[in-house]
Design a protein around this motif. Structure first.
Motif, PDB file in Angstrom:
ATOM      1  N   GLU A 122      66.177  63.886  47.614  1.00  0.00           N
ATOM      2  CA  GLU A 122      67.149  64.937  47.685  1.00  0.00           C
ATOM      3  C   GLU A 122      66.602  66.349  47.888  1.00  0.00           C
ATOM      4  O   GLU A 122      66.292  66.727  47.090  1.00  0.00           O
ATOM      5  N   SER A 123      66.838  66.817  48.975  1.00  0.00           N
ATOM      6  CA  SER A 123      66.121  68.251  49.326  1.00  0.00           C
ATOM      7  C   SER A 123      66.856  69.587  49.107  1.00  0.00           C
ATOM      8  O   SER A 123      66.367  70.416  48.864  1.00  0.00           O
ATOM      9  N   ASN A 124      68.385  69.440  48.707  1.00  0.00           N
ATOM     10  CA  ASN A 124      69.198  70.461  48.530  1.00  0.00           C
ATOM     11  C   ASN A 124      68.807  70.817  46.759  1.00  0.00           C
ATOM     12  O   ASN A 124      69.140  69.972  46.060  1.00  0.00           O
ATOM     13  N   VAL A 164      57.267  68.864  55.071  1.00  0.00           N
ATOM     14  CA  VAL A 164      57.499  69.524  56.364  1.00  0.00           C
ATOM     15  C   VAL A 164      56.675  68.754  57.375  1.00  0.00           C
ATOM     16  O   VAL A 164      55.815  68.186  57.183  1.00  0.00           O
ATOM     17  N   ARG A 165      57.009  69.063  58.715  1.00  0.00           N
ATOM     18  CA  ARG A 165      56.191  68.289  59.752  1.00  0.00           C
ATOM     19  C   ARG A 165      54.856  68.852  59.686  1.00  0.00           C
ATOM     20  O   ARG A 165      54.650  69.933  59.218  1.00  0.00           O
ATOM     21  N   SER A 166      54.030  67.865  60.168  1.00  0.00           N
ATOM     22  CA  SER A 166      52.458  68.279  60.009  1.00  0.00           C
ATOM     23  C   SER A 166      52.134  69.406  60.663  1.00  0.00           C
ATOM     24  O   SER A 166      51.301  70.060  60.406  1.00  0.00           O
ATOM     25  N   GLY A 262      65.602  72.211  54.857  1.00  0.00           N
ATOM     26  CA  GLY A 262      64.529  72.103  55.709  1.00  0.00           C
ATOM     27  C   GLY A 262      63.904  73.285  56.050  1.00  0.00           C
ATOM     28  O   GLY A 262      62.789  73.619  55.952  1.00  0.00           O
ATOM     29  N   THR A 263      64.474  74.110  56.562  1.00  0.00           N
ATOM     30  CA  THR A 263      64.367  75.687  56.984  1.00  0.00           C
ATOM     31  C   THR A 263      63.625  76.613  55.806  1.00  0.00           C
ATOM     32  O   THR A 263      62.650  76.875  55.949  1.00  0.00           O
ATOM     33  N   LEU A 264      64.458  76.257  54.752  1.00  0.00           N
ATOM     34  CA  LEU A 264      63.811  77.118  53.650  1.00  0.00           C
ATOM     35  C   LEU A 264      62.252  76.605  53.158  1.00  0.00           C
ATOM     36  O   LEU A 264      61.513  77.439  52.715  1.00  0.00           O
TER      37      LEU A 264
HETATM   38  C1  LIG Z   1      74.855  72.319  58.696  1.00  0.00           C
HETATM   39  C2  LIG Z   1      74.337  71.632  57.285  1.00  0.00           C
HETATM   40  O1  LIG Z   1      75.153  70.942  56.700  1.00  0.00           O
HETATM   41  N1  LIG Z   1      73.086  71.402  57.345  1.00  0.00           N
HETATM   42  C3  LIG Z   1      72.280  70.527  56.464  1.00  0.00           C
HETATM   43  C4  LIG Z   1      71.022  69.574  57.107  1.00  0.00           C
HETATM   44  O2  LIG Z   1      70.286  70.323  57.941  1.00  0.00           O
HETATM   45  P1  LIG Z   1      69.962  71.068  59.012  1.00  0.00           P
HETATM   46  O3  LIG Z   1      69.095  70.236  60.166  1.00  0.00           O
HETATM   47  O4  LIG Z   1      71.122  71.679  59.638  1.00  0.00           O
HETATM   48  O5  LIG Z   1      68.898  72.369  58.413  1.00  0.00           O
HETATM   49  P2  LIG Z   1      67.722  72.284  57.833  1.00  0.00           P
HETATM   50  O6  LIG Z   1      67.534  73.900  57.580  1.00  0.00           O
HETATM   51  O7  LIG Z   1      67.383  71.609  56.675  1.00  0.00           O
HETATM   52  O8  LIG Z   1      66.627  71.837  59.284  1.00  0.00           O
HETATM   53  C5  LIG Z   1      66.629  72.406  60.230  1.00  0.00           C
HETATM   54  C6  LIG Z   1      65.182  71.899  61.043  1.00  0.00           C
HETATM   55  O9  LIG Z   1      65.557  71.989  62.305  1.00  0.00           O
HETATM   56  C7  LIG Z   1      64.181  72.737  62.791  1.00  0.00           C
HETATM   57  N2  LIG Z   1      64.515  73.410  64.038  1.00  0.00           N
HETATM   58  C8  LIG Z   1      65.551  74.208  64.112  1.00  0.00           C
HETATM   59  C9  LIG Z   1      65.868  74.898  65.328  1.00  0.00           C
HETATM   60  C10 LIG Z   1      64.937  74.773  66.263  1.00  0.00           C
HETATM   61  O10 LIG Z   1      64.995  75.462  67.542  1.00  0.00           O
HETATM   62  N3  LIG Z   1      63.956  73.935  66.169  1.00  0.00           N
HETATM   63  C11 LIG Z   1      63.680  73.421  65.027  1.00  0.00           C
HETATM   64  O11 LIG Z   1      62.819  72.724  64.835  1.00  0.00           O
HETATM   65  C12 LIG Z   1      63.764  73.731  61.580  1.00  0.00           C
HETATM   66  O12 LIG Z   1      62.560  73.856  61.704  1.00  0.00           O
HETATM   67  C13 LIG Z   1      64.072  72.798  60.320  1.00  0.00           C
HETATM   68  O13 LIG Z   1      63.103  71.771  60.386  1.00  0.00           O
HETATM   69  O14 LIG Z   1      70.645  68.662  55.992  1.00  0.00           O
HETATM   70  C14 LIG Z   1      69.909  69.737  55.072  1.00  0.00           C
HETATM   71  C15 LIG Z   1      69.277  68.532  54.203  1.00  0.00           C
HETATM   72  O15 LIG Z   1      70.207  67.853  53.361  1.00  0.00           O
HETATM   73  C16 LIG Z   1      70.877  70.693  54.509  1.00  0.00           C
HETATM   74  O16 LIG Z   1      70.228  71.528  53.592  1.00  0.00           O
HETATM   75  C17 LIG Z   1      71.317  71.585  55.416  1.00  0.00           C
HETATM   76  O17 LIG Z   1      72.545  72.155  54.911  1.00  0.00           O
END
Ligand SMILES: CC(=O)N[C@H]1[C@@H](OP(=O)(O)OP(=O)(O)OC[C@H]2O[C@@H](n3ccc(=O)[nH]c3=O)[C@H](O)[C@@H]2O)O[C@H](CO)[C@@H](O)[C@@H]1O
Length: 362
Positions: A122-124, A164-166, A262-264
């Protein structure tokens, strides 16, 4: 590496936030025979089939209210459980690894009904409903944020961070294709894997002041924004999606972003300070909880979308662009939150759980 006979079903579906951590973990289990469980029309159909056999089933999510819709979903869930049981039995799988979300419900129930071990990640910071309801049925629950454990009182959990991705763990590749001058301040705007139209609109209105001040902007808009061509400036680059995120975030002075887990995690690993605007309609407002962890650590500034005006955003960014010391402190704080070996830790946990279970059942 020699292929072991261990067969694992990975249930991860939907968004980058669910798929990338699962793929990173699967990559650490390269000796395992892995197959994937997803749904027919989501991101996994693009990311998974090159590497793993993808089984698809139809499954949806509960939005909290009981009614005809939930009866339909219950029926769909029962059908999905039956299908996953068949996949597990026919494929002689020895365990299930899942990263939460809707797909994990039938996966956990089916594995449990067959006596197979399940590892749930669970990542959140605020665990999702499926995690809260079904984590007691899992063998082990791994967490991205330690704070989530207090919300899972009936579960033995362990914090391993989020994989995170490699590309994030290798030396930064260059960003030559974007042709950004080496000394130019760079702001990256991103809205999760789907983009964020509301953030895009705010950014396009506030950005001219940053661009005129000499900053460069890489704006990842997602592919649902009809106004992507409305801003044009020599320092402004927009893309619907960008693959080389590790290099981009490593190069960025700071990011303006949603607060998906994921982004965080990637912002922490790349030590990128951020202005976070949690997605206001995320399930149970979970992005606000994620963002709060970063704000409390001093790694990010957080603004609610409903309170944030164009002027606020414009001025906040201009202030940060002129405060290198503040940015350095935030970068340090972000880095302190990083768990860079998360994929290894999670893969080790999977191995231990599957191994113990196999030994017991032999
Ligand atoms: C809208 C929503 O409910 N989103 C949920 C969704 O993730 P969601 O996929 O929306 O968002 P995350 O931030 O977890 O991940 C986004 C991923 O996409 C990648 N990326 C993004 C843009 C781009 O141009 N290229 C790229 O590679 C980012 O680097 C990242 O790895 O699941 C996550 C994990 O349960 C939750 O924390 C988020 O709240």
């Amino acid at each position: 590496m020699a292929l072991s006979s261990t067969r694992l079903l990975v249930a991860a579906s939907g968004t980058g936030g669910h798929l990338f951590p699962a793929i990173a973990t699967a990559e650490q289990l390269s000796d395992y025979q892995i197959e994937w469980l997803g749904v027919p029309d989501r991101l996994e159909t693009q990311l998974v089939p090159q590497k793993y056999l993808l089984h698809t089933i139809r499954v949806g999510g509960f939005q909290g209210r009981l009614g005809l819709g939930s009866v339909r979903l219950m029926t769909q869930l029962m059908r999905a459980v039956f299908q996953v049981r068949q996949i597990l039995q026919q494929g002689k799988f020895q365990g299930v690894f899942t990263t939460g979300g809707y797909i994990s419900a039938p996966a956990i129930i089916a594995a449990r009904s067959l006596g197979l071990p399940t590892i749930l990640h669970e990542s959140n910071a605020l665990p999702g409903k499926v995690t809260r309801w079904l984590s007691p049925w899992c063998t082990t629950v791994a967490l991205g944020f330690d704070t989530a454990s207090s919300l899972l009182p009936r579960t033995d959990s362990i914090c391993v961070g989020t994989p995170v991705r490699s590309q994030f763990l290798q030396a930064a590749s260059d960003l030559q294709e974007l042709a950004i001058p080496q000394e130019a301040p760079l702001v990256v705007v991103m809205g999760g894997s789907q983009g964020a139209v509301a953030v895009n609109q705010l950014v396009r209105q506030a950005a001219p002041a940053w661009l005129d001040a000499g900053a460069w902007l890489v704006h990842l808009t997602g592919d649902n924004d009809p106004e992507v061509d409305q801003l044009s400036h020599p320092h402004y680059i927009h893309r619907p999606f960008y693959d080389n995120m590790a290099a981009l975030l490593q190069r960025a002075d700071f990011a303006i972003s949603r607060a998906g887990a994921g982004t965080l995690t990637e912002l922490a690993v790349t030590r990128t300070p951020a202005i976070l605007i949690p997605y206001p309609f995320a399930a149970e407002d979970h992005q606000t909880y994620n963002a709060a962890v970063f704000a409390a650590a001093g790694a990010a500034l957080v603004s609610r979308q409903s309170d944030l005006t164009v002027t606020d955003l414009r001025d906040r960014v201009l202030t940060l662009l002129n405060d290198r010391e503040r940015l350095a402190q935030m970068a340090q704080a972000a880095g302190d939150l990083a768990i860079t070996d998360s994929a290894e830790r999670l893969a080790k946990l999977v191995r231990e759980v599957v191994q113990i279970h196999s030994t017991k059942s032999n």
